[in-house]
Design an enzyme around this catalytic site. Structure first.
Site, PDB file in Angstrom:
ATOM      1  N   GLN B 196       1.188  21.206  15.524  1.00 57.82           N
ATOM      2  CA  GLN B 196       1.723  19.846  15.418  1.00 57.82           C
ATOM      3  C   GLN B 196       2.748  19.862  14.283  1.00 57.82           C
ATOM      4  O   GLN B 196       2.390  19.849  13.120  1.00 57.82           O
ATOM      5  CB  GLN B 196       0.579  18.872  15.162  1.00 57.82           C
ATOM      6  CG  GLN B 196      -0.531  18.953  16.214  1.00 57.82           C
ATOM      7  CD  GLN B 196      -0.145  18.355  17.552  1.00 57.82           C
ATOM      8  OE1 GLN B 196       0.244  17.203  17.641  1.00 57.82           O
ATOM      9  NE2 GLN B 196      -0.205  19.166  18.621  1.00 57.82           N
ATOM     10  N   ALA B 237      -3.141   8.242  16.875  1.00 53.39           N
ATOM     11  CA  ALA B 237      -2.939   9.615  17.338  1.00 53.39           C
ATOM     12  C   ALA B 237      -1.459  10.020  17.253  1.00 53.39           C
ATOM     13  O   ALA B 237      -0.603   9.227  16.878  1.00 53.39           O
ATOM     14  CB  ALA B 237      -3.461   9.751  18.764  1.00 53.39           C
ATOM     15  N   HIS B 238      -1.176  11.252  17.626  1.00 55.87           N
ATOM     16  CA  HIS B 238       0.183  11.771  17.457  1.00 55.87           C
ATOM     17  C   HIS B 238       1.207  11.027  18.310  1.00 55.87           C
ATOM     18  O   HIS B 238       0.949  10.669  19.439  1.00 55.87           O
ATOM     19  CB  HIS B 238       0.270  13.279  17.705  1.00 55.87           C
ATOM     20  CG  HIS B 238      -0.330  13.795  18.964  1.00 55.87           C
ATOM     21  ND1 HIS B 238      -0.383  15.141  19.230  1.00 55.87           N
ATOM     22  CD2 HIS B 238      -0.915  13.183  20.012  1.00 55.87           C
ATOM     23  CE1 HIS B 238      -0.963  15.312  20.398  1.00 55.87           C
ATOM     24  NE2 HIS B 238      -1.295  14.159  20.889  1.00 55.87           N
ATOM     25  N   ASN B 239       2.368  10.808  17.672  1.00 56.05           N
ATOM     26  CA  ASN B 239       3.535  10.227  18.349  1.00 56.05           C
ATOM     27  C   ASN B 239       3.374   8.769  18.753  1.00 56.05           C
ATOM     28  O   ASN B 239       4.185   8.240  19.514  1.00 56.05           O
ATOM     29  CB  ASN B 239       3.939  11.078  19.567  1.00 56.05           C
ATOM     30  CG  ASN B 239       4.300  12.489  19.154  1.00 56.05           C
ATOM     31  OD1 ASN B 239       3.534  13.430  19.351  1.00 56.05           O
ATOM     32  ND2 ASN B 239       5.437  12.637  18.521  1.00 56.05           N
ATOM     33  N   SER B 257       1.058   8.947  21.826  1.00 54.31           N
ATOM     34  CA  SER B 257       2.313   8.496  22.414  1.00 54.31           C
ATOM     35  C   SER B 257       2.288   7.060  22.906  1.00 54.31           C
ATOM     36  O   SER B 257       3.226   6.632  23.590  1.00 54.31           O
ATOM     37  CB  SER B 257       2.761   9.431  23.561  1.00 54.31           C
ATOM     38  OG  SER B 257       2.939  10.739  23.076  1.00 54.31           O
TER      39      SER B 257
END
Lengths: 348, 348, 348
Positions: B196, B237-239, B257
């Protein structure tokens, strides 16, 4: 560590049947017990397992005792006996008294006798730590906190300023107590912070699990009663009150100003809205959403239980149509009544 | 701390009715206010409580003011006035500027004026901390982070490398920002980690509650807009992208996302799936499961509400049979129509 | 960092179509790729995006490759290829070997070669840290823990005593491993703590997300298998067992003594009751409540999905009346049958 069966019987308040001088060296589950271990049987249906166990002694109910031979400690609640004998054989390491040279303790902090202050602990001004308490490595104690006797705080936990902990508490690692409650007014779409200037009062004999956070009150204090047990990952918002001896399992969230009674058991992943109250002796099962006050003792639940994914997709769609279903059924009921009446009329 | 009523009126933008030189020493709830305290009444239904309060002044709406005497600050939104007056009387301790000797600051780190670096803080290479910012005890700041002016980070919070925090942010204790997103490919049943390598960008005036974690992006960055307020135990969470001035209550989880609009309010324990979007001005109630995009402003909900445990057990079984119920009802409808037609035929 | 396309093809096991000596400097998403970047296309429906991308090379399936020109790495699972190429270009900083002077390491602790012990790390007696492992700033390692080769522990994470970590694990920031399980007996309304004296065993190649807590066993150990991946904010209670290569997303809670199989995928915010088992290859979707054992591989779900708030209020009321609806429908069915029979009788 070793105890005689007689010593254990006295310590846990059980009647001894068998050899008083038998040496016990450990408490173990029935199926893993070895010679000189003690185990317990709580329910009659497990009584037959006694024969295959290697345990040298068993804690059992009077009913179970009737069908067994060997060394027995007989009491009404063998699980309670097991808890007490486990405390006798507790092998959890305890920090030694003393102040680690790397600790940063502000001037004027009052430390009782035999306190243990671990490496890299930071204690701000005005703090009072009473005798026998243990602050483990990396703990932070904010201004003017008060920590009662024999309370243990595990590593890297943070207490903001103005938090009071009672005596004989256990606060696990990475807990946060006294963080700001979530309070804002809105001015033309932007949030204006309401400073959170209340404190947190935590009673005696409270245990708080890893990663639990207890916010400080907005103006008045957040309050956790005596003997309350909180598991991991619990969210306690500002001005919540939790009554004495209530136990709450992991991941439960309690919104602001909720008041929870005494002797409640609240299971895991329960969600409790703010500004409501839950009476004493309420028992709430896992995943329940408490959206309004509970006024009568008893067991309460909500949520849905799993099915295969394809069936669930249909259930989830129908859930959103439930009121339509209800209305349609009411309509059918009405029409059916009409048809009956028509038939009665026809037949007259 | 003390202010005249006139000073407070000017500070919060209210019209003063009463004694301008009245000394105010604290802001309190209506029922706990003492002499020289100020309190507020937001809703007409609480207006009658004014008479029993010891508060020396009240912030009220014009409508409420009509029925009251005494010292009043009159404004459209007394709750906003309360927020602003609370800021005037804020007693939250603030760390003093200076670098504690136990802090470990890498060579080349750039520190602005009047920064406060607490005990045992660790700052890695390439970090820039702007003027007036405060890093409290035990905070870790990873490589190449940038922290804006007047931002406060409470104890034991961890920023991984490459995180940007805006100015005037408040990051509470034990927060994690920049941890790896949860990304793997699968090779013959085993998980292969996707490093990541994105960052995290956090805007100005953001507040982040205790135990909240914001993962770094997989390749691009995770982005939190200006003025966003996040409560405790939130999972970002990521993005994920969160739009300006959106507020999210405790224990909400946002999968990878997801894109959330501006000026949304998302209550506690909401679950938001990944790779979807929520438009501006959406309001989502507690425990809701957002399983697909929301495209129209408004209030949205899901979940079930509690009932007694025995009744719930039946509801939970019937939920799994909902599609059967639907089909059966459709069948009944059809048969009823048939019966009606039969009867009509009979009667012709 | 740069690699030739040939080097990448060999490293990820793909067939090269195009220029072997092409220099690749980064891996990027299709829409953000620049010259000399590599990207990937997993699904035929995105194949058309290839033309607008600036990527100099693409990882694609054989099917997608047929329609494309340019530099291609062809393999069955381009997402796996992307994971592997991302590892080649991984820019995550790694701590240097060495022991920071501020670390507090107990006498007798065994350190392997090239370990990295960060600032303010505290390591208690009896600990063994194997070669290449990295403990970052503020980490606490309790008595008698064992940490395998090349395992990385991010800042401020706490391991209680008696925890075993395998090799090549990644433990993120503010994790807690080995905290006490939530176990009490009740004596006249008060809780009697059952000391938690089991340990925690964590296999090789396990990754654990920020704020996840794994409780120690009551008597036996809590066990996490090889290659398990846990996201953030996960609650793993005492004596849980998680089988090899199972992946669990954020905010999932697993109650005590639950046994989860191998190669399961468990999505976010799942709630799993205690003392049940889930078979290998079960796939559980987000927000599901697992209230009893799952014995057949497959996909399982529960929960409700959002609707507008007003409609939901009706659904929530009807959910509590579901059994009444069911009974009413049964009654209607019966009456309808009766009416049919009546009509048949009339017509005879």
């Amino acid at each position: 560590m070793q105890k005689t069966l007689q010593e254990i019987a006295s310590a846990i308040g059980a009647e001894l049947k068998g050899e008083p001088q038998l040496i016990i060296t450990a408490v173990s589950p029935l199926d893993k017990a070895e010679k000189n271990h003690i185990s317990f049987i709580n329910q009659a249906k497990y009584a037959s397992h006694a024969h295959s166990s290697q345990a040298s002694a068993l804690i059992v109910t009077p009913e179970i005792a009737e069908g067994l031979e060997g060394n027995l400690l007989v009491m009404k609640d063998p699980y309670l006996g097991f808890a007490k004998v486990s405390q006798l054989f507790d092998s959890t390491p305890r920090p030694q008294p003393g102040i680690h040279p790397s600790a940063v303790v502000a001037e004027g902090v009052k430390l009782g006798d035999n306190v243990s202050i671990g490496a890299n602990v930071v204690i701000a001004e005005g703090v009072v730590i009473k005798s026998g308490s243990m602050l483990e490595a990396g703990v932070y104690i904010g201004e003017n906190c008060l920590i009662g006797e024999n309370t243990r705080v595990y590593p890297n936990t943070v207490l903001y300023h103005g938090v009071t902990l009672g005596r004989d508490c256990i606060i696990h690692a990475n807990v946060v107590i006294g963080s700001d409650g979530f309070g804002y007014a809105n001015e033309k779409g932007q949030w204006v912070k309401i400073p959170q200037v209340g404190g947190v009062n935590i009673g005696d004999e409270v245990e708080i699990g890893a990663h639990t956070a207890i916010d400080r009150g907005a103006m008045a204090d957040t309050e956790i009663g005596r003997g309350v047990k909180l598991d991991n990952h619990i969210h306690v918002a500002h001005n919540v009150k939790i009554g004495d001896y209530t136990a709450i399992a992991g991941c439960t969230a309690i919104a602001g100003s909720a008041v929870i009674g005494k002797h409640c058991t609240i299971a895991g992943r329960v969600s409790i809205l703010g500004h409501l109250s839950i009476c004493d002796n309420a028992h709430i099962t896992a995943t329940t959403f408490v959206n309004k006050s509970i006024t009568k003792p008893g067991a309460y639940s909500s949520g849905t239980t799993y099915q295969d994914n394809k069936s669930w997709q249909k259930s989830a769609i129908r859930f959103r149509q439930l009121d339509d279903m209800w209305r349609k059924m009411k309509q059918i009921e009405k029409e059916m009544l009409q048809m009956k009446q028509n038939r009665d009329n026809d037949n007259e």
